[in-house]
Design an enzyme around this catalytic site. Structure first.
Site, short mmCIF file in Angstrom:
data_model
loop_
_atom_site.label_atom_id
_atom_site.label_comp_id
_atom_site.label_asym_id
_atom_site.label_seq_id
_atom_site.Cartn_x
_atom_site.Cartn_y
_atom_site.Cartn_z
N HIS A 73 38.99 -32.15 12.82
CA HIS A 73 39.57 -33.03 13.46
C HIS A 73 39.76 -32.77 15.03
O HIS A 73 40.08 -33.45 15.84
CB HIS A 73 41.10 -33.19 12.92
CG HIS A 73 42.00 -31.85 13.14
ND1 HIS A 73 41.90 -30.81 12.39
CD2 HIS A 73 42.87 -31.74 14.21
CE1 HIS A 73 42.92 -29.90 12.91
NE2 HIS A 73 43.71 -30.58 14.09
N GLU A 77 37.58 -33.74 20.51
CA GLU A 77 38.60 -33.84 21.95
C GLU A 77 38.09 -32.35 22.51
O GLU A 77 38.15 -32.38 23.74
CB GLU A 77 39.90 -33.83 21.24
CG GLU A 77 40.80 -33.66 22.40
CD GLU A 77 42.15 -34.38 22.49
OE1 GLU A 77 42.79 -34.38 21.23
OE2 GLU A 77 42.51 -34.90 23.64
N ASP A 78 37.92 -31.55 21.78
CA ASP A 78 37.77 -30.19 22.59
C ASP A 78 36.45 -29.42 22.65
O ASP A 78 36.36 -28.63 23.32
CB ASP A 78 38.65 -29.21 21.39
CG ASP A 78 40.10 -29.48 21.59
OD1 ASP A 78 40.52 -30.07 22.25
OD2 ASP A 78 40.86 -28.89 20.70
N ASP A 141 48.29 -31.46 10.50
CA ASP A 141 47.91 -30.79 11.79
C ASP A 141 49.09 -30.16 12.60
O ASP A 141 49.42 -29.12 12.98
CB ASP A 141 47.01 -31.85 12.71
CG ASP A 141 46.68 -31.42 14.02
OD1 ASP A 141 46.60 -30.16 14.18
OD2 ASP A 141 46.88 -31.89 14.84
N ASP A 261 76.85 -30.67 -1.16
CA ASP A 261 75.52 -30.61 -1.84
C ASP A 261 74.67 -29.24 -0.75
O ASP A 261 73.73 -29.70 -0.55
CB ASP A 261 74.79 -31.79 -1.80
CG ASP A 261 75.10 -32.88 -0.64
OD1 ASP A 261 75.76 -32.25 0.21
OD2 ASP A 261 74.74 -33.91 -0.64
MN MN Z 1 45.10 -29.51 15.71
#
Ligand code: MN
Length: 717
Positions: A73, A77-78, A141, A261
């Protein structure tokens, strides 16, 4: 906990589900390679994070592609890994999931907005996740990032905690994933209000032993009474989440003693009938508190949550809540939408169609028995209007625009000055064209410059009236001269296209019809777009052909022509604002006796009563002749009249004639001269006069010029 691929593999094997371990391992290898050498704030290798996310999703029994996407994931992007390479290697599903997670991860989340804005943002995040698995991965994530938040600097912790509280926990709630929601809230509140949450933890800890004993006693009493049920029900006892108590104390202002409760006991059975049986037994053992019973089995909560809730008081006088549900309901309560993968491994979570859904109504109609993940995912498809797009400013403010809107609309929606000074815009960090149509979820960054100004063609591109009217008013204000030039050019071009050659008067008249005082204002209005040329062209064409058009030939069987002028100096009997023109055959002037002829389609043509064409008009046209009269004289009105002059031929004759006319300040429209066979000269001059009187005076003066034989008014030019 050290998250390694060995750990994940082991957990996958333990699950005994038909996972594709080779594919998952391959995804791990790509991710491990891509993140090599990078460390988390905790000092651990970066790859531990995607593995942890995959582990969380494994707990939800998510499918193989979801686990692969979880491992991958962060790579697009990285790192250098491209989406295309993922697509080739792992297929469309995995690539689209990674892409979706990357995109919603880029949405800026504005923590300072009021609830409605936050709700919009949440809806957009869900709507952007065309595949519901995208948002589930994103939640996992975020959950892992929150679990390791203590390694981040304090200001980051606070920002992430606020985001989690405002956006992710409510989304988890909406999807029915209460375990995720509660954990997110409990971690976040500790960061956001360390003191307040510590107080609650302290209070809870103070009587921990007593409480544990108390819960054990209750559990045992219940177990004793339901031991006949087979298979034996599961009985859980616990203190409710810190944040749920925190909310009651600090948000609802209840004292610690008032909270019924804090304790909750859960009885999990196999069938719905057993749920109601157990309820009866509970109410027999303990004293129920009135109005505290809720049947969420018959009427599930909007997020599909089902249970029986009742609050009772034990012998000790301490109230506690009992929740009764089936195992399946329990799963749904813990994992929400994600629970459905547990029963239907391998099923796709794709949302099909663009249908707008009323989530609550849908649930009530469908009841709880649907296991079709398509339907469930459809139902979660949020109720954003399909006619609108929802886009973000870089700060995370949501701007709602009609579908088809452009960056121009966006810029003006933010502020007039932002629009007026826009030089361009980026969507998702990339420069885009002005006519790019915005999509829900786009993050739009407008670039401005103090020297920039709107472009006229923005009027064509902008979708909203708001933007267009702001652009128009800028042009109106800022550049009148330029507008006038633009307007003139536009008119010339448009008229040329239509084979029209308008004179000044025609434009002037057109301007008057459009309620402008002068033609400059009219040009300027066309220039800045206040008058849309295409909208007035039909009228202009009608006017033009009325004056210049084929009417000469088609309308007047007698061959009557018209002067190219339209004047309001004539009153037509019984008709207001009637289109009037003057017949060329006799050129009537104020003071002449006149009569009108109703033409077909071009108004009334005005003739002198003694005109040849009136005298010789065929009897069948008798009905079409009507009474007309001169209106009160208007100084600015003027009419064409033609004078036929015969004179002895001599030098400077024309100069003398024109000098007399000009000396009377009468404009000359047209002049021709030629020699007659008898040696005399003939001058035909068309002048602009206001009345018969003025013309008669002029003719008298011309007759005094030496060598003039005759000068007469004539009808034919
Ligand atoms: Mn992440």
């Amino acid at each position: 906990m050290l998250y390694t691929i060995e750990y994940l593999t082991e957990k996958i094997k333990e699950s005994e589900k038909p996972y594709d371990l080779d594919k998952i391992t391959a995804a791990y290898e790509v991710a491990n390679d891509a993140h090599k050498g990078v460390k988390r704030s905790s000092g651990e290798p970066y790859i531990t994070h995607p593995i942890a996310v995959a582990c969380i999703l494994l707990e939800f029994y998510m499918d193989t592609d979801t686990l692969c996407a979880a491992l991958l994931h962060d790579v697009v992007e990285d790192t250098d890994v491209t989406l295309d390479s993922l697509r080739k290697r792992f297929g469309d599903d995995v690539a689209n999931l990674v892409d979706g997670v990357t995109k919603i991860g880029q949405v800026p989340l504005n923590n300072t907005k009021e609830e409605q804005q936050a709700e919009n943002t949440r809806k957009i995040l869900i709507a952007m996740s065309k595949d519901i698995r995208v948002i589930i991965i994103k939640l996992a994530d975020r959950l892992h990032n929150m679990r390791t938040i203590m390694y981040r600097p304090p200001e980051k912790q606070r920002k992430k905690a606020l985001e989690t509280m405002n956006f992710y926990a409510p989304i988890a709630h909406r999807l029915g994933m209460s375990a995720v929601k509660e954990e997110m809230e409990d971690i976040s509140i500790k960061i956001l209000d360390p003191y307040g949450s510590k107080m609650i933890e302290d209070m809870l800890n103070k009587h921990k032993e007593q409480r544990d004993t108390f819960i054990d006693v209750i559990k045992n009493r219940i177990r004793d009474r339901i031991q006949d049920i087979q298979p034996p029900p599961t009985i859980e006892g616990r203190v409710k989440s810190v944040y749920s108590i925190y909310k009651k104390v600090y948000v609802k202002g209840k004292s610690f003693d008032e909270i019924y409760d804090i304790y909750a006991v859960r009885v999990i059975v196999s069938t719905v009938i057993e749920c109601y049986n157990v309820l009866g037994i509970i109410h027999d053992i303990f004293k129920p508190i009135p109005y505290r019973f809720k049947d969420y089995i018959a009427t599930p909560k909007p997020n599909r949550y089902q249970s029986l809730h009742t609050t009772v008081i034990g012998r000790e006088g301490i109230p506690f809540e009992v929740q009764i549900r089936t195992y399946e309901m329990h799963n749904t309560a813990q994992y929400g939408i994600a629970a459905h993968w547990k029963y239907k491994a391998g099923i796709s979570g794709k949302v099909s169609g663009e249908k707008r859904f009323d989530w609550i109504r849908h649930i009530i109609e469908q009841q709880q028995d649907t296991d079709d993940i398509e339907q469930i995912a459809d139902a979660i498809k949020v109720d954003l209007s399909p006619d609108d797009v929802y886009v973000f400013t870089p700060k995370g403010d949501v701007i709602t625009l009609p579908a088809g809107s452009t960056i121009i609309d966006f810029a003006y929606a933010i502020h007039t000055q932002v629009g007026n000074r826009m030089t361009g815009a980026k969507v998702g960090g990339k420069l885009i064209r002005f006519d790019y149509q915005l999509h829900t979820g786009d993050i739009v960054e407008v670039m401005t410059s103090s020297s920039a100004c709107p472009n006229r063609n923005w009027l064509e591109i902008a979708k909203t009236n708001e933007a267009r009217s702001k652009i128009r008013s800028w042009f109106k204000r800022e550049c009148r001269d330029e507008n006038i030039r633009e307007g003139m050019t536009a008119i010339e071009n448009e008229f040329r296209r239509n084979k029209m050659i308008p004179d000044d008067e025609f434009i002037q008249d057109l301007a008057h019809i459009q309620h402008f005082d002068n033609k400059e204002d009219f040009y300027a209005a066309i220039g800045y777009g206040g008058v849309i040329l295409s909208k007035i062209m039909q009228r202009a064409k009608d006017m033009y052909s009325a004056r210049h058009g084929a009417s000469d030939a088609t309308e007047d069987s007698s061959g009557i022509g018209y002067t190219g002028r339209r004047r309001s100096g004539v009153i037509v009997d019984g008709m207001e604002n009637c289109l009037v023109k003057f017949a060329k055959c006799c050129n009537p002037l104020p003071g002449d006796d006149i009569i009108g002829f109703i033409t077909r389609g071009y108004g009334v043509s005005v003739h002198k009563t003694d005109c040849m064409n009136v005298q010789s008009s065929p009897p069948e046209d008798k009905e079409r002749w009507i009474k007309v009269a001169w209106a009160a004289a208007n100084e600015s009105d003027s009419y064409n009249a033609t004078i036929d002059i015969i004179a002895e031929d001599r030098t400077a004759l024309i100069a003398d004639v024109t000098a007399v006319i000009a000396g009377n300040r009468i404009p000359i429209r047209h002049i021709t001269a030629h020699n007659l066979k008898n040696g005399n000269g003939n001058i035909i001059v068309t002048v602009e006069v206001a009345s018969v009187e003025q013309l008669t005076n002029l003719i008298a003066r011309i007759c005094k010029i030496s060598g003039i034989i005759s000068a007469e008014r004539t009808g034919i030019v």
